[in-house]
Design an enzyme around this catalytic site. Structure first.
Site, PDB file in Angstrom:
ATOM      1  N   ALA A  40       0.838  -1.201   0.000  1.00  0.00           N
ATOM      2  CA  ALA A  40       0.000   0.000   0.000  1.00  0.00           C
ATOM      3  C   ALA A  40       0.875   1.253   0.000  1.00  0.00           C
ATOM      4  O   ALA A  40       1.977   1.254   0.551  1.00  0.00           O
ATOM      5  CB  ALA A  40      -0.923   0.000   1.225  1.00  0.00           C
ATOM      6  N   PRO A  41       0.410   2.343  -0.597  1.00  0.00           N
ATOM      7  CA  PRO A  41       1.212   3.568  -0.701  1.00  0.00           C
ATOM      8  C   PRO A  41       1.028   4.501   0.490  1.00  0.00           C
ATOM      9  O   PRO A  41       0.139   4.311   1.328  1.00  0.00           O
ATOM     10  CB  PRO A  41       0.658   4.210  -1.973  1.00  0.00           C
ATOM     11  CG  PRO A  41      -0.799   3.858  -1.924  1.00  0.00           C
ATOM     12  CD  PRO A  41      -0.869   2.466  -1.325  1.00  0.00           C
ATOM     13  N   TRP A  42       1.863   5.549   0.515  1.00  0.00           N
ATOM     14  CA  TRP A  42       1.798   6.494   1.629  1.00  0.00           C
ATOM     15  C   TRP A  42       0.833   7.642   1.397  1.00  0.00           C
ATOM     16  O   TRP A  42       0.497   8.366   2.334  1.00  0.00           O
ATOM     17  CB  TRP A  42       3.184   7.063   1.945  1.00  0.00           C
ATOM     18  CG  TRP A  42       3.974   7.587   0.783  1.00  0.00           C
ATOM     19  CD1 TRP A  42       5.009   6.963   0.157  1.00  0.00           C
ATOM     20  CD2 TRP A  42       3.820   8.852   0.118  1.00  0.00           C
ATOM     21  NE1 TRP A  42       5.506   7.751  -0.861  1.00  0.00           N
ATOM     22  CE2 TRP A  42       4.797   8.916  -0.909  1.00  0.00           C
ATOM     23  CE3 TRP A  42       2.950   9.939   0.279  1.00  0.00           C
ATOM     24  CZ2 TRP A  42       4.932  10.017  -1.765  1.00  0.00           C
ATOM     25  CZ3 TRP A  42       3.071  11.036  -0.572  1.00  0.00           C
ATOM     26  CH2 TRP A  42       4.050  11.062  -1.570  1.00  0.00           C
TER      27      TRP A  42
ATOM     28  N   PRO B 268       2.220  -1.704   4.669  1.00  0.00           N
ATOM     29  CA  PRO B 268       2.048  -0.266   4.433  1.00  0.00           C
ATOM     30  C   PRO B 268       3.397   0.368   4.138  1.00  0.00           C
ATOM     31  O   PRO B 268       4.453  -0.230   4.372  1.00  0.00           O
ATOM     32  CB  PRO B 268       1.483   0.234   5.766  1.00  0.00           C
ATOM     33  CG  PRO B 268       2.052  -0.716   6.784  1.00  0.00           C
ATOM     34  CD  PRO B 268       2.134  -2.053   6.092  1.00  0.00           C
ATOM     35  N   SER B 269       3.377   1.586   3.623  1.00  0.00           N
ATOM     36  CA  SER B 269       4.624   2.326   3.447  1.00  0.00           C
ATOM     37  C   SER B 269       5.288   2.521   4.794  1.00  0.00           C
ATOM     38  O   SER B 269       4.619   2.752   5.811  1.00  0.00           O
ATOM     39  CB  SER B 269       4.341   3.678   2.805  1.00  0.00           C
ATOM     40  OG  SER B 269       5.471   4.528   2.898  1.00  0.00           O
ATOM     41  N   GLU B 270       6.618   2.468   4.807  1.00  0.00           N
ATOM     42  CA  GLU B 270       7.343   2.734   6.049  1.00  0.00           C
ATOM     43  C   GLU B 270       7.137   4.164   6.521  1.00  0.00           C
ATOM     44  O   GLU B 270       7.351   4.475   7.701  1.00  0.00           O
ATOM     45  CB  GLU B 270       8.837   2.443   5.880  1.00  0.00           C
ATOM     46  CG  GLU B 270       9.569   3.310   4.877  1.00  0.00           C
ATOM     47  CD  GLU B 270       9.533   2.736   3.472  1.00  0.00           C
ATOM     48  OE1 GLU B 270      10.460   3.040   2.690  1.00  0.00           O
ATOM     49  OE2 GLU B 270       8.579   1.988   3.137  1.00  0.00           O
TER      50      GLU B 270
ATOM     51  N   THR C 225       9.222   0.511  -8.922  1.00  0.00           N
ATOM     52  CA  THR C 225       8.783  -0.540  -8.009  1.00  0.00           C
ATOM     53  C   THR C 225       7.945  -1.573  -8.745  1.00  0.00           C
ATOM     54  O   THR C 225       8.026  -2.768  -8.482  1.00  0.00           O
ATOM     55  CB  THR C 225       7.985   0.058  -6.843  1.00  0.00           C
ATOM     56  OG1 THR C 225       8.744   1.106  -6.235  1.00  0.00           O
ATOM     57  CG2 THR C 225       7.675  -1.000  -5.798  1.00  0.00           C
TER      58      THR C 225
ATOM     59  N   CYS D  98      -2.058  10.197  -7.803  1.00  0.00           N
ATOM     60  CA  CYS D  98      -1.733   9.738  -9.158  1.00  0.00           C
ATOM     61  C   CYS D  98      -2.701  10.266 -10.202  1.00  0.00           C
ATOM     62  O   CYS D  98      -2.384  10.288 -11.395  1.00  0.00           O
ATOM     63  CB  CYS D  98      -1.729   8.211  -9.201  1.00  0.00           C
ATOM     64  SG  CYS D  98      -0.505   7.464  -8.120  1.00  0.00           S
TER      65      CYS D  98
ATOM     66  N   GLU E  44       6.250  12.949 -13.635  1.00  0.00           N
ATOM     67  CA  GLU E  44       5.356  13.003 -12.484  1.00  0.00           C
ATOM     68  C   GLU E  44       6.059  13.688 -11.312  1.00  0.00           C
ATOM     69  O   GLU E  44       7.009  13.142 -10.741  1.00  0.00           O
ATOM     70  CB  GLU E  44       4.908  11.594 -12.082  1.00  0.00           C
ATOM     71  CG  GLU E  44       3.867  11.590 -10.985  1.00  0.00           C
ATOM     72  CD  GLU E  44       3.380  10.194 -10.630  1.00  0.00           C
ATOM     73  OE1 GLU E  44       2.215  10.058 -10.225  1.00  0.00           O
ATOM     74  OE2 GLU E  44       4.168   9.236 -10.773  1.00  0.00           O
TER      75      GLU E  44
END
Length: 477
Positions: free
Chosen positions: A150-152, A177-179, A232, A285, A381
Site C-alpha cells: 500500500a502507498p503512503w 504499508p509504506s514505512e 517498483t 496519481c 510526475e
C-alpha cells in the site's frame, strides 16, 4: 493522541517486530511520531505461512459468511472514524476535516460495496457446448495468498481498495504499508483482529528492500498487488517471474492531462482544479497536474488559476480552514523543489508559488508554471502541489501530447460541446477520462491505468474478479 500502536499483526496477534526500526514522522512539523520495528525475515515467513494456513478455511466460507464479515468490518471502522482519521491526518499530513469527512467514509463504503458484490459474482450459464452429454460451467475461485503493498499518499483508503475485494473473493493476504505511514493501518488491524479468523489478514511493516521484496518473492504468494511508482512495478514483475509465477495487479502513477477547449467553462474548471490539482498537496496519481489549453483562452485561464492559487489555504492539517497540508517527507519536498528550480532555469514562467516556506514541516507552496510541452515538469510526475499550463493551437495536437506520455491513468476534457468532448475522450489512452469534471470517484466504477501506469482495476466488480481465477468444469452425464 500521542500513543500509537506499533506492533505487527501476524496470525491474529499483535507482535513486536524483530527487524530494523523505521521512524514515522509527522510531516506538518517534521518530528517523529513513533518508531516501528520492521518484520524480520522469519516474521515475513510466519505471516505468509499464517495466510496460507488460513486460506484453506476462508476459501470454503460462503459468500454470505464473507459478506457478513465485511459488513462487520465496515461498522467497526465507522465507529472508529475520529480516532483513525486523527492518526492518518498526522502521519500523512492531510487536512483532518477531509480525512474524517471524506476518506474514512469512503473506506467504510468500500467494505460495504464488496460485502454486496461478493454475493453477486457473475458467471457463465451452464450449458452443453461440446455435446448433449457434456455440461460445462465456469467457476470463479480464490487465488490464494496475496501480497499487497500500500502507498503512503492514501494509507487507509488504498489499503481498503486492496483488502476488501481480496478477502471478499476468499483470498488471504499479507499487506505492507509504506514505512512512512504505517500507523493508521496498524490501528485498522485491531478491527481485523475482532472480526476475521487468524491469518486472513496480516500486516507487516518495513521498507521495500528489507520487507517488501522478500514478501513479494515468497514461494507461497500467488498474487502481488502494488500501488507505487514505475520502478517498483518493474521490481514486482521481476519477482512475479521467479520460481513461482505470480499474478500481478499494478497501479503505477500518472501525469493527468487536462484538455481545455476554447468553449470550456473556465470558472467551473478553476473551481474543480482547486481540489483536483491540490488535494493532498498534489500527491495523487490522478491529480490534474498539467493543463493543455486552447491558445485563445490560455492567458485568461492562467490569470484565473493564479487568482485561485493565491486564495488557497494551506497549513497545519488540524486547522478547520486548511485545504492542503505538507508533502510527506523532507525528501519529497526537495524533489518537488528540484523540478520547479530546473523548470525555472530552463526558462519556464513560475506564475505562482515556486518556493518552500521557512519554518518547521515539509510544506511547499501551491505552484503554477507556464511551460512548453517538452519541459521536464510537463512530462514527468512531480507528485506535489505543482500545476503546469501549456497552450495548443489545434485540439488534435493536445490529444497527441496527452497520448505521448508514458503514463495512462487519468485525464479530463473540458468543452461546452458534449459531442466534441466525447470525441476527444474516445481518442485518449487513459484508464479514466472525466468530462467537465476531474477526480470524482465511484466505488462501483473501475479505477486503473494503461501503459506505464499499470493494469488491473481497483474498485468496482472488476476488482473483485481480478482477485479470482477462472476455472472450467465439465461433467459427463
Amino acid at each position: 493522541m500521542s500513543n500509537f500502536g506499533t506492533l505487527l499483526f501476524i496470525n491474529g496477534k499483535f507482535v513486536a517486530g524483530e527487524g530494523a526500526v523505521e521512524k514515522a514522522y509527522e510531516p506538518a512539523c517534521g518530528t517523529v511520531m513513533a518508531e516501528v520495528r520492521s518484520a524480520s525475515a522469519a516474521q515475513i515467513d510466519q505471516a505468509v505461512g499464517a495466510a496460507q494456513a488460513a486460506f484453506k478455511g476462508w476459501a470454503k466460507t460462503s459468500p454470505k459468511e464473507r459478506s457478513m464479515a465485511l459488513l462487520a468490518i465496515a461498522e467497526k471502522i465507522e465507529a472508529r472514524i475520529p480516532a483513525l482519521a486523527a492518526i492518518e491526518s498526522r502521519n500523512a499530513g492531510k487536512p483532518l476535516r477531509y480525512v474524517q469527512g471524506g476518506e474514512l467514509a469512503n473506506v467504510v463504503d468500500v467494505f460495504r460495496f464488496y460485502a454486496s458484490a461478493v454475493r453477486n459474482i457473475p458467471g457463465a450459464v451452464a450449458a452443453n457446448y461440446r455435446s448433449p452429454s457434456l455440461t460445462s460451467m465456469v467457476r470463479r475461485d480464490p487465488i490464494g495468498v496475496i501480497a499487497q503493498i500500500a502507498p503512503w499518499n492514501y494509507p487507509l483508503l488504498m489499503a481498503a481498495w486492496k483488502i476488501a475485494p481480496a478477502i471478499a473473493a476468499g483470498n488471504t493476504l499479507v499487506i505492507k504499508p509504506s514505512e512512512n505511514t504505517p500507523l493508521s493501518l496498524l490501528a485498522l488491524a485491531e478491527v481485523f483482529a475482532e472480526v476475521l479468523p487468524p491469518g486472513v489478514v496480516n500486516v507487516v511493516c518495513g521498507n521495500g528492500a528489507d520487507v517488501g521484496q522478500p514478501l513479494i518473492s515468497h514461494d507461497l504468494v500467488r498474487m502481488i498487488s502494488l500501488t507505487g511508482d514505475v520502478s517498483t512495478g518493474r521490481a514486482v514483475l521481476r519477482a512475479a517471474a521467479g520460481e513461482t509465477i505470480k499474478r500481478t495487479h499494478l497501479e503505477l502513477g500518472g501525469k493527468a492531462p487536462v484538455i481545455v477547449c476554447a468553449d470550456a467553462d473556465l470558472d467551473a474548471l478553476v473551481a474543480t482544479l482547486r481540489e483536483a490539482s491540490f488535494y493532498n498537496a498534489g500527491q495523487d496519481c490522478t491529480a490534474a497536474c498539467r493543463i493543455f489549453a486552447d491558445a485563445s483562452v490560455s492567458q485568461k485561464l492562467t490569470d484565473k488559476l493564479q487568482a485561485m492559487i493565491g486564495s488557497l489555504v494551506w497549513g497545519a492539517p488540524e486547522r478547520g480552514d486548511v485545504e492542503f497540508g505538507p508533502v510527506i517527507t523532507e525528501r519529497q519536498r526537495d524533489r518537488v523543489a528540484g523540478y520547479v528550480e530546473r523548470a525555472r532555469k530552463e526558462g519556464a514562467d513560475v506564475v505562482a508559488g515556486g518556493y518552500a516556506p521557512e519554518g518547521a514541516g515539509y510544506y511547499y507552496a501551491p505552484t503554477l508554471i507556464a511551460a512548453p510541452i517538452q519541459a521536464e515538469i510537463v512530462q514527468k510526475e512531480v507528485f506535489g502541489p505543482v500545476l503546469s499550463i501549456t497552450p495548443f493551437d489545434r485540439v488534435e495536437t493536445a490529444v497527441q501530447w496527452a497520448n505521448a506520455s508514458e503514463y495512462g491513468l487519468a485525464s479530463s476534457v473540458w468543452s461546452g460541446s458534449s459531442q466534441r468532448a466525447m470525441q476527444i475522450a474516445n481518442e485518449l489512452e487513459y484508464g479514466v477520462t472525466w468530462i467537465n469534471t476531474h477526480g470524482a470517484m465511484a466505488t462501483e466504477m473501475p479505477h486503473g491505468g494503461m501503459k506505464n501506469s499499470g493494469y488491473g482495476s481497483d474498485l468496482s466488480m472488476q476488482s473483485l474478479l481480478d482477485y479470482t481465477q477462472v476455472r472450467h468444469l465439465m461433467m459427463a452425464s
